[in-house]
Design an enzyme around this catalytic site. Sequence first.
Site, PDB file in Angstrom:
ATOM      1  CG  ASP A   1      19.052 -62.328 -60.465  1.00  0.00           C
ATOM      2  OD1 ASP A   1      18.253 -62.004 -61.155  1.00  0.00           O
ATOM      3  OD2 ASP A   1      19.054 -62.433 -59.238  1.00  0.00           O
TER       4      ASP A   1
ATOM      5  CB  SER B   1      13.513 -61.923 -59.302  1.00  0.00           C
ATOM      6  OG  SER B   1      14.425 -60.658 -59.627  1.00  0.00           O
TER       7      SER B   1
ATOM      8  CD  GLN C   1      15.273 -62.035 -63.096  1.00  0.00           C
ATOM      9  OE1 GLN C   1      15.189 -60.801 -62.837  1.00  0.00           O
ATOM     10  NE2 GLN C   1      16.116 -62.762 -62.969  1.00  0.00           N
TER      11      GLN C   1
END
Length: 422
Positions: free
Chosen positions: A334, A356, A406
């Site tokens: 991430d 996110s 993502q």
Amino acid sequence: MQSEAVIEFLGDVPVLQRLPSSSITKIAQHVVVKHYNSGECVFQEGEPDGAIYFIWEGEAEVSRSFYADNHDSQVFQWGKFDHFTSSESDRQEDIIALTKVTCLMLPHKYNSLMHPYSLWSADMNLNTCAPSEHILSLDPLDVNTFRGITLKGAPKSGKVYGGQFMGQALAAASKTVHFHKILHSFHAHFLLAGDINIPIIYKVDRLSDVPNVATRRVNAVQKERVVFFLIASFHKEEEGFDHQEQTMPSVPDPESLLPEHGLEEGVKLPRHHPRTGVSTSTSVPWPTEIRPVDPKKYAIHTTRHPSISYWLRAKGRLPVDQALHRCVGAYISDMLFIQISLNPHRREGIIPSSISLDHSMWFHRDFRADDWLLYVIDSPTAYNARGFSRGQMFNKKGELVLSAMQVGVVRKLKPPTTTSKL
């Protein structure tokens, strides 16, 4: 009874799945096989108190006078994969076999194997363990519920780091499946900002278990609200087809590159290199070493291509458990991910922000998260205030070990205005 069959059975016992795989292997070496006929008392004359029984086959009934220390279940009948502990009072009528019963009995002197220091290490030492292992070591509350915290000094920016949610949730899920079944994919959704000052409760739903595959859903709960959830799939290793079309970019070795944060472990920097990234109350060192392939420093207002490549690895040395390495892989994936979709839109007078929304990963091959991995990220599109990023990690041999994607909300914020007091 063959040891392989014993290990295979013990791996499916829910109360044992929270243990390090090495502990389950040791338990398999010390259990004793016990057989009982229907109506027979399970505890025999001279049986040591405190022994733990795992039902291999058959059913047993518990009398209402039974008060053994069994916190994980309040039932009075047990079947295959259930466990129970011999009564402190050694009353012979406590547990009765309803059918022919076969149990694996762990003598009391080996009970310490049931209480390791962490999910990953039977002999974990907080003073020497890798920081990422410490971050991903949860407290089991029962067979399906775990508690995690944001450690003092863990990466954060006023809220729980998204990688922490993913790594800890996957750690919880991994500790509810047979250790021969390894995480191969997950799909996660970020719902609310996590509070770094209170524990996170991870509740695991055992959605599916078949011989080679298992599926789990994990809810992360704070203040009685689900703030994050994911669905993860696990697969037992088996032989199959093998190919790789994607090739690793040709980049310098990590040892020849400068670290991202001032002074990394074991690296002596030249004098002209700025010593940035000093730990403060709001900025702390990452539990990873990072070597950007492009060492050029960019300002927040510099427009650039929506891509980045960098080497990274977890600091310290991790246990061999592949489940932990994949949780760490999710944890580190991430970093600098959705932010790459902002690169083409950075310019003077614009303050970009990103949040996110969801994150998916697929694990292709075994890897060590404490060895160098090349993370290649790009963002092919952004539209309607949503950015899309995708990433691939390669080991130093050029093998593709995982892929990630993502989506997040990306916006430009209005610069703050100042009002004259005159």
